[in-house]
Design an enzyme around this catalytic site. Structure first.
Site, PDB file in Angstrom:
ATOM      1  N   ASP A  41       0.966  -1.388   0.044  1.00 13.11           N
ATOM      2  CA  ASP A  41       0.605   0.149  -0.258  1.00 13.11           C
ATOM      3  C   ASP A  41       1.404   1.039   0.468  1.00 13.11           C
ATOM      4  O   ASP A  41       1.607   1.474   0.908  1.00 13.11           O
ATOM      5  CB  ASP A  41      -1.009   0.142   1.419  1.00 13.11           C
ATOM      6  N   THR A  80      -7.058   3.604  -1.876  1.00 12.19           N
ATOM      7  CA  THR A  80      -6.639   2.837  -1.564  1.00 12.19           C
ATOM      8  C   THR A  80      -7.589   1.501  -2.642  1.00 12.19           C
ATOM      9  O   THR A  80      -7.048  -0.421  -2.599  1.00 12.19           O
ATOM     10  CB  THR A  80      -6.795   1.872  -0.346  1.00 12.19           C
ATOM     11  N   ASN A 101     -13.003   5.200  -2.228  1.00  8.15           N
ATOM     12  CA  ASN A 101     -13.127   4.471  -1.227  1.00  8.15           C
ATOM     13  C   ASN A 101     -14.155   4.610  -0.047  1.00  8.15           C
ATOM     14  O   ASN A 101     -14.816   4.083   0.344  1.00  8.15           O
ATOM     15  CB  ASN A 101     -11.432   4.996   0.348  1.00  8.15           C
ATOM     16  N   ARG A 164      -9.819  -3.571   3.131  1.00  3.87           N
ATOM     17  CA  ARG A 164     -10.473  -3.582   1.852  1.00  3.87           C
ATOM     18  C   ARG A 164      -9.763  -4.081   1.043  1.00  3.87           C
ATOM     19  O   ARG A 164      -9.800  -4.406  -0.476  1.00  3.87           O
ATOM     20  CB  ARG A 164     -10.964  -1.316   1.844  1.00  3.87           C
ATOM     21  N   HIS A 295       1.124   7.853   5.479  1.00  5.73           N
ATOM     22  CA  HIS A 295       0.013   9.258   6.283  1.00  5.73           C
ATOM     23  C   HIS A 295       1.011  10.143   7.553  1.00  5.73           C
ATOM     24  O   HIS A 295       0.613  11.638   7.574  1.00  5.73           O
ATOM     25  CB  HIS A 295      -0.752   8.893   6.553  1.00  5.73           C
ATOM     26  N   ASP A 336      -1.449  -0.142  -4.686  1.00  4.97           N
ATOM     27  CA  ASP A 336      -2.514   0.203  -4.787  1.00  4.97           C
ATOM     28  C   ASP A 336      -2.482   1.407  -5.318  1.00  4.97           C
ATOM     29  O   ASP A 336      -3.652   2.177  -6.447  1.00  4.97           O
ATOM     30  CB  ASP A 336      -3.830   0.035  -3.625  1.00  4.97           C
ATOM     31  N   HIS A 337      -1.298   2.284  -5.327  1.00  3.61           N
ATOM     32  CA  HIS A 337      -1.991   3.613  -5.555  1.00  3.61           C
ATOM     33  C   HIS A 337      -0.076   4.121  -4.834  1.00  3.61           C
ATOM     34  O   HIS A 337       0.726   3.819  -4.094  1.00  3.61           O
ATOM     35  CB  HIS A 337      -2.446   4.727  -4.875  1.00  3.61           C
ATOM     36  N   HIS A 481      -2.086  11.016  -0.703  1.00  2.69           N
ATOM     37  CA  HIS A 481      -2.772  10.480  -2.063  1.00  2.69           C
ATOM     38  C   HIS A 481      -3.823  10.679  -2.957  1.00  2.69           C
ATOM     39  O   HIS A 481      -4.683  11.340  -2.052  1.00  2.69           O
ATOM     40  CB  HIS A 481      -2.150   9.218  -2.734  1.00  2.69           C
TER      41      HIS A 481
END
Length: 549
Positions: A41, A80, A101, A164, A295, A336-337, A481
């Site tokens: 992630d 995500t 999300n 998720r 984050h 995922d990003h 992000h």
């Protein structure tokens, strides 16, 4: 740390790792017996390349396989849930239905109208923050689901730090889906907890109850070791992940989380005998710590540097354990990003134009400004999940009122210096589905790849590059992000299998290409009209691993 946890798990499970036959080489043409799909992630292409010279463990091994350093989460909503929905479905969010999300459903009974991507909102009393987890919003099958439809003996397992991640990669047909909660790894309601998971959770509880003095600073992280202020008396950039006992939040936002998830995955592979029967099995692994660290601390301090070093080591130990079992496995690792560092550090490092979003772009502030401009009051005119992304107009507006609100909103947004562009729902819907190299797509094409007629908003707001959509770093995350820019779209895509000849393809590919590529390796037909991705040939030189698919 990984080795200690893994050893404890292995001792607790009935294992037979000795005298295993060697795994065949990829050049044999035989289908691998186990697919391992790993999502790290927020592991951006920038992070992958920045630390590549220092890899000595699992990331080094993967970098010696088929390497696509310019993979793309090609859509605009780089979050995500959408990102994970692309990895094993072969489809963009416009097809998976996972546009963000969370999104707004103005017909929902709940007051905030917010729907979480991995919930079943039909449960009484649920909310987007207190929900029953479910894959019901994912509209397409995953690779595991297709494998199971072709051969019901296939085992499909998904383990992750976030619900998720586990749900979107595992899909609706998975045999086992587990994610980390404050008390350990949990699954859907009424799913019995197997003995292995009980043992994993006991070890997790023991680990959590023990303090962590922190990690040593690797040599390559030394230049990162300086504080960056994020508010009065607060700074990031010099952390070592020292953790008090029983702090779950600190455990999650540290290398400890990924070590635990990999230990669990290794034990699950052995306990279930994945890859040791006639059919091909699949396990997806969501490693969430890099995102939580990004984050909380940003992507360019000691915290992120230590995390990537530990990730490389833990992945190396994980692969070594699989090698001892003689399993013929193929690995794909992606993200995922991507992610963007906090503007305060960017401004210190040659980027004075970096800034935080102004509060005027928050949905509530925007709604109040539009109400004042139009004279339409008494209701929340505009809803959204932050100062960028989808915006939704109140359904009770008359046609004339709605036109007035839309015109006023567009005027306000297009005049704002931090706004790159705003698309209407009609504009996006009229655009064709994008094709061609993902690095050359327009913003409208990226938006179309994220668009779902039922779930997307009335407007899509895209901020300018180098505008962080967090107004106040003191109250929580300092970096994030979610933008349509390459910092958030670009991710590595790495394939490895024993005997696979190394090559590197620097041109852009999509994460939606992963599923058809893996399907070809196991000779599983996938109708091209059902997916957005294409098969990537993993054979360097002559030969084509996609032949026949």
């Amino acid at each position: 740390m990984f080795k200690k946890a893994l050893a404890a798990l292995m001792l607790a499970a009935p294992l037979t790792v000795l005298a295993q036959p060697p795994a065949p080489a990829a050049s044999s043409g035989a289908a691998p017996r186990l697919i391992i799909a790993i999502s790290v992630d927020q592991f951006s292409g920038d992070l992958f390349n920045e630390y590549r010279p220092y890899y000595s463990g699992g990331l080094k091994r993967l970098s010696e396989g088929a390497v696509f350093p310019r993979g793309y989460q090609s859509h605009a909503a780089t979050e995500t849930c959408p990102g994970h929905s692309t990895i094993l479905t072969g489809s963009r969010p416009s097809r998976t239905g996972i546009i963000a999300n969370s999104w707004i459903d103005l017909n929902a009974a709940r007051a905030d109208k917010m729907i979480y991507c991995a919930e079943d909102e039909s449960h009484p009393g649920s909310s987007s923050g207190n929900y029953v987890a479910s894959p019901i919003h994912l509209r397409v099958p995953t690779l595991g689901g297709r494998m199971k439809a072709a051969n019901p003996a296939t085992r499909v397992v998904s383990i992750a730090g976030k619900d998720r991640a586990a749900i979107m990669m595992g899909g609706s047909k998975a045999d086992q889906v587990w994610w980390l909660g404050p008390k350990g790894y949990v699954s859907y309601p009424n799913v019995p907890t197997p003995p292995l998971v009980d043992r994993v959770n006991q070890i997790f509880a023991q680990r959590l109850a023990t303090t962590n003095p922190g990690f040593d600073l690797p040599q390559q992280c030394g230049p990162k070791d300086f504080p960056v202020g994020t508010g009065p008396g607060k700074s990031v950039g010099t952390g070592r992940f020292a953790r008090p006992a029983d702090s779950f939040s600190a455990f999650r936002a540290s290398p400890e989380q990924d070590a635990m998830t990999l230990a669990f995955a290794a034990a699950a592979i052995d306990s279930m005998g994945l890859g040791k029967q006639g059919q091909t099995d699949i396990i997806s692994i969501g490693l969430s710590a890099t995102d939580l660290i990004g984050h909380a601390y940003g992507t360019e301090g000691t915290e992120s540097c230590i995390q990537i070093d530990r990730l490389d080591r833990e992945l190396g130990s994980f692969f070594d354990q699989l090698d001892k079992q003689g399993i013929d496995y193929v690995v794909v690792l992606t993200a995922d990003h991507g992610g963007h560092d906090l503007p305060e550090r960017h401004r210190q490092n040659a980027m004075p134009m970096e800034q935080r979003v102004e509060r005027a772009l928050m949905p509530r502030a925007l709604s109040e400004a539009v109400a004042a401009r139009t004279g339409i009051g008494g209701k929340e005119l505009i809803r959204g999940d932050g100062p960028a992304g989808d915006l939704y107009f109140d359904h009770s507006l008359s046609r004339a009122q709605r036109a007035k609100v839309e015109a006023a909103t567009l005027a306000l947004l297009r005049a704002h210096p931090q706004v790159e562009t705003v698309f209407t729902k009609a504009q996006i819907a009229a655009a064709p589905s994008p094709s061609g190299p993902p690095e050359s797509w327009s913003l409208l094409q990226e938006a179309r790849a994220s668009f779902d007629a039922e779930r997307s908003g009335d407007l899509l707001l895209l901020l300018k590059p180098r505008v962080t959509p967090i107004a106040d770093p003191i109250k929580g995350a300092v970096a994030t992000h979610g933008s349509p820019w390459d910092t958030d779209r670009r991710v590595p895509i790495l394939f490895w299998r024993k005997g696979l000849r190394h090559f590197e393809q620097p041109l852009g590919v999509e994460t939606a290409d992963i599923m058809p590529t893996l399907a070809a390796l196991i000779h599983l037909p996938v109708p091209k009209g059902e997916i957005d991705g294409r098969c990537l040939d993993l054979i360097a030189g002559e030969g084509d691993s996609c032949e026949g698919n």
